[in-house]
Design a protein around this motif. Structure first.
Motif, PDB file in Angstrom:
ATOM      1  N   SER A 135       4.202  -3.563 -13.454  1.00 31.13           N
ATOM      2  CA  SER A 135       2.849  -3.981 -13.810  1.00 31.13           C
ATOM      3  C   SER A 135       1.842  -2.982 -13.258  1.00 31.13           C
ATOM      4  N   PRO A 136       0.643  -2.904 -13.844  1.00 30.43           N
ATOM      5  CA  PRO A 136      -0.378  -2.000 -13.307  1.00 30.43           C
ATOM      6  C   PRO A 136      -0.647  -2.270 -11.829  1.00 30.43           C
ATOM      7  N   GLY A 137      -0.622  -1.208 -11.036  1.00 27.40           N
ATOM      8  CA  GLY A 137      -0.869  -1.326  -9.602  1.00 27.40           C
ATOM      9  C   GLY A 137       0.343  -1.690  -8.782  1.00 27.40           C
ATOM     10  N   GLN A 138       1.444  -2.079  -9.429  1.00 32.35           N
ATOM     11  CA  GLN A 138       2.651  -2.486  -8.709  1.00 32.35           C
ATOM     12  C   GLN A 138       3.392  -1.260  -8.183  1.00 32.35           C
ATOM     13  N   LEU A 139       3.958  -1.376  -6.984  1.00 32.18           N
ATOM     14  CA  LEU A 139       4.765  -0.303  -6.421  1.00 32.18           C
ATOM     15  C   LEU A 139       6.149  -0.376  -7.042  1.00 32.18           C
ATOM     16  N   ILE A 140       6.534   0.666  -7.755  1.00 30.76           N
ATOM     17  CA  ILE A 140       7.740   0.668  -8.572  1.00 30.76           C
ATOM     18  C   ILE A 140       8.862   1.413  -7.857  1.00 30.76           C
ATOM     19  N   ASP A 141      10.055   0.828  -7.846  1.00 35.71           N
ATOM     20  CA  ASP A 141      11.201   1.512  -7.258  1.00 35.71           C
ATOM     21  C   ASP A 141      12.325   1.644  -8.285  1.00 35.71           C
ATOM     22  N   ILE A 211     -13.272  14.115 -18.642  1.00 37.29           N
ATOM     23  CA  ILE A 211     -12.148  13.588 -17.864  1.00 37.29           C
ATOM     24  C   ILE A 211     -11.469  12.480 -18.656  1.00 37.29           C
ATOM     25  N   PRO A 212     -10.237  12.704 -19.074  1.00 44.57           N
ATOM     26  CA  PRO A 212      -9.540  11.657 -19.828  1.00 44.57           C
ATOM     27  C   PRO A 212      -9.057  10.546 -18.899  1.00 44.57           C
ATOM     28  N   PRO A 213      -8.790   9.381 -19.459  1.00 47.13           N
ATOM     29  CA  PRO A 213      -8.202   8.318 -18.637  1.00 47.13           C
ATOM     30  C   PRO A 213      -6.758   8.658 -18.301  1.00 47.13           C
ATOM     31  N   GLY A 214      -6.174   7.889 -17.427  1.00 46.86           N
ATOM     32  CA  GLY A 214      -4.765   8.085 -17.111  1.00 46.86           C
ATOM     33  C   GLY A 214      -4.528   8.303 -15.634  1.00 46.86           C
ATOM     34  N   SER A 215      -3.354   7.935 -15.208  1.00 48.25           N
ATOM     35  CA  SER A 215      -2.929   8.162 -13.830  1.00 48.25           C
ATOM     36  C   SER A 215      -1.491   8.637 -13.836  1.00 48.25           C
ATOM     37  N   PHE A 216      -1.114   9.331 -12.766  1.00 51.30           N
ATOM     38  CA  PHE A 216       0.198   9.953 -12.707  1.00 51.30           C
ATOM     39  C   PHE A 216       0.712   9.905 -11.274  1.00 51.30           C
ATOM     40  N   HIS A 247       0.288   9.232  -6.033  1.00 51.90           N
ATOM     41  CA  HIS A 247      -0.381   8.625  -7.184  1.00 51.90           C
ATOM     42  C   HIS A 247      -1.804   9.157  -7.274  1.00 51.90           C
ATOM     43  N   MET A 248      -2.186   9.624  -8.469  1.00 56.11           N
ATOM     44  CA  MET A 248      -3.535  10.145  -8.674  1.00 56.11           C
ATOM     45  C   MET A 248      -4.003   9.812 -10.079  1.00 56.11           C
ATOM     46  N   THR A 249      -5.299   9.575 -10.208  1.00 60.53           N
ATOM     47  CA  THR A 249      -5.899   9.471 -11.533  1.00 60.53           C
ATOM     48  C   THR A 249      -6.360  10.859 -11.969  1.00 60.53           C
ATOM     49  N   MET A 250      -6.597  11.014 -13.255  1.00 61.26           N
ATOM     50  CA  MET A 250      -7.134  12.279 -13.742  1.00 61.26           C
ATOM     51  C   MET A 250      -8.502  12.571 -13.123  1.00 61.26           C
ATOM     52  N   ALA A 251      -9.258  11.511 -12.847  1.00 58.65           N
ATOM     53  CA  ALA A 251     -10.578  11.683 -12.225  1.00 58.65           C
ATOM     54  C   ALA A 251     -10.461  12.229 -10.801  1.00 58.65           C
ATOM     55  N   GLU A 252      -9.326  12.035 -10.174  1.00 62.82           N
ATOM     56  CA  GLU A 252      -9.096  12.591  -8.835  1.00 62.82           C
ATOM     57  C   GLU A 252      -8.484  13.987  -8.905  1.00 62.82           C
ATOM     58  N   LEU A 253      -7.585  14.200  -9.875  1.00 62.07           N
ATOM     59  CA  LEU A 253      -6.865  15.468  -9.965  1.00 62.07           C
ATOM     60  C   LEU A 253      -7.737  16.606 -10.473  1.00 62.07           C
ATOM     61  N   ALA A 304      -2.538   5.109 -22.617  1.00 60.01           N
ATOM     62  CA  ALA A 304      -3.056   3.736 -22.595  1.00 60.01           C
ATOM     63  C   ALA A 304      -2.025   2.753 -22.046  1.00 60.01           C
ATOM     64  N   ARG A 305      -0.789   2.881 -22.508  1.00 61.04           N
ATOM     65  CA  ARG A 305       0.246   1.922 -22.116  1.00 61.04           C
ATOM     66  C   ARG A 305       0.635   2.050 -20.648  1.00 61.04           C
ATOM     67  N   GLU A 306       0.594   3.286 -20.125  1.00 66.80           N
ATOM     68  CA  GLU A 306       1.062   3.514 -18.758  1.00 66.80           C
ATOM     69  C   GLU A 306      -0.067   3.497 -17.720  1.00 66.80           C
ATOM     70  N   ALA A 307      -1.279   3.163 -18.141  1.00 69.85           N
ATOM     71  CA  ALA A 307      -2.415   3.165 -17.214  1.00 69.85           C
ATOM     72  C   ALA A 307      -2.123   2.289 -15.998  1.00 69.85           C
ATOM     73  N   GLY A 308      -2.221   2.874 -14.810  1.00 66.75           N
ATOM     74  CA  GLY A 308      -1.988   2.130 -13.572  1.00 66.75           C
ATOM     75  C   GLY A 308      -0.537   1.922 -13.221  1.00 66.75           C
ATOM     76  N   ARG A 309       0.367   2.267 -14.125  1.00 63.64           N
ATOM     77  CA  ARG A 309       1.805   2.063 -13.888  1.00 63.64           C
ATOM     78  C   ARG A 309       2.435   3.354 -13.350  1.00 63.64           C
ATOM     79  N   SER A 310       1.842   3.915 -12.326  1.00 64.49           N
ATOM     80  CA  SER A 310       2.337   5.189 -11.801  1.00 64.49           C
ATOM     81  C   SER A 310       2.347   5.211 -10.281  1.00 64.49           C
ATOM     82  N   HIS A 311       2.502   4.035  -9.691  1.00 62.66           N
ATOM     83  CA  HIS A 311       2.671   3.928  -8.240  1.00 62.66           C
ATOM     84  C   HIS A 311       4.173   3.778  -7.966  1.00 62.66           C
TER      85      HIS A 311
END
Length: 348
Positions: A135-141, A211-216, A247-253, A304-311
């Motif tokens: 889920s968005p914001g969830q720490l994924i293992d 700056i496009p949306p998205g996080s990585f 974890h970084m957003t495009m606005a940070e990178l 769009a689908r992966e927004a926030g799902r990169s932790h």
């Protein structure tokens, strides 16, 4: 510092697929620094000699669509490090499932068959964070696997290629393999360039309109290379190991890249609906002119689908493998230096 390897009774020969890619070329260098002999599979001899000009790497021409053509080069190999994959075309517009399946799924299966037949001892497979989902914001293992129904064609090909590796282990108890899951790789040696390298160059050259949306999850390709070697040395058979760092957003990178390269960072944000319009226009223009798609519908849909799902939680890799990650600032600075040294960016 290179990863030190234990001595083996047979010559340590590594076979690296995708050797001119960002991960592959850094892996070849890390292996060489650790005392390995390396056979590097390349599709382009020109790129192979550009990446490895000192003659100390045995360059093998071939591709994953015709594994039998280079099967003889697997003789005497201790470990195959499989980094080759079809990725870029999946985000150029249109349908590419046939090629994705042929390279990423069928090619992996054939490589495993031929490697075992030639007596290869170990196989380290480059998977992807694409096979994981949360889920968005969830720490994924590594336990949080993505269902095929939640995957685009590229993600699905990586899910299936993992299944090929794990099924092969079930069928052949005498064989050993493990899987490494990289994040979005940056770093030196990006001849391609990859999507990461192109983003870097676009920012550095002032070509990004906003700056496009998205996080990585950003990771240095050299750290992923170390993860591959450590997985071979310390990893467990059939296990997955994350090599995803910050974890970084495009606005940070983007401002970091601009600061390091001396560029002017864009300040306005590009809303997602505008990206969809731009992608639709790009694909229509590409169909009319035959020119490459710069921004595809598939790319925007993935953003769009992966927004926030990169932790991602790399604790397992840190604890079991001893993997460490360098700072993002070091990675970006070295990336900038390499682009300048190679003439892809003007000198300061």
């Amino acid at each position: 510092m290179a990863v030190e390897l234990t001595s083996l009774s047979r010559p340590r020969i590594a076979f690296v697929t995708g050797a001119t890619g960002l991960l592959g070329n850094n892996l070849v260098r890390e292996l060489r620094a650790g005392g390995w002999q390396v056979r590097a599979l390349v599709r382009s001899l020109e790129k192979g000699h550009e990446q490895f000009p000192d003659g100390k790497v045995e360059i093998i021409k071939g591709d994953m669509l015709h594994v039998s053509d280079f099967e003889a080069a697997l003789q005497g190999v201790d470990t195959v490090f499989h980094t080759a994959a079809c990725f870029r075309d999946a985000y150029k517009g249109g349908k590419h499932w046939k090629e994705l399946c042929a390279v990423n799924v069928d090619g992996t299966r054939t490589l495993l068959d031929h490697a075992r037949r030639q007596g290869v001892q170990r196989f380290v497979h480059t998977s992807s964070i694409a096979v994981l989902h949360g889920s968005p914001g969830q720490l994924i293992d590594e336990t949080m696997l993505r269902a095929e129904k939640d995957a685009d064609d590229y993600y699905r090909s990586k899910i299936l290629s993992d299944q090929v590796v794990l099924s092969f282990l079930d069928e052949h108890p005498d064989f050993w393999a493990t899987l490494v899951l990289p994040g979005w790789m940056h770093g030196p040696g990006d001849i391609g360039p990859t999507s990461a390298g192109q983003t870097f160059l676009d920012v550095a050259n002032g070509r990004l309109p906003g700056i496009p949306p998205g996080s990585f999850s950003i990771v240095d390709a050299r750290d992923v290379a170390k993860a591959m070697i450590l997985a071979r040395e310390k990893g467990r058979r059939g296990e997955r190991y994350l090599a995803a760092s910050q974890h970084m957003t495009m606005a940070e990178l983007i401002p970091l890249i601009a600061r390091i390269t001396g560029a002017q960072a864009p300040t306005r944000k590009i809303p997602l609906p505008l990206l969809y319009l731009l992608a639709a226009g790009n694909e229509a223009f590409s169909r009319m002119t035959g020119k490459p798609v710069l921004l595809s519908w598939a790319t925007v849909r993935t953003i769009a689908r992966e927004a926030g799902r990169s932790h991602y939680n790399p604790r397992k890799s840190e604890q079991e493998l001893g993997l460490e990650f360098r700072s993002i600032l070091e990675t970006l600075q070295d990336e900038a230096d390499w682009f300048r040294d190679s003439g892809r960016l003007p000198a300061l």
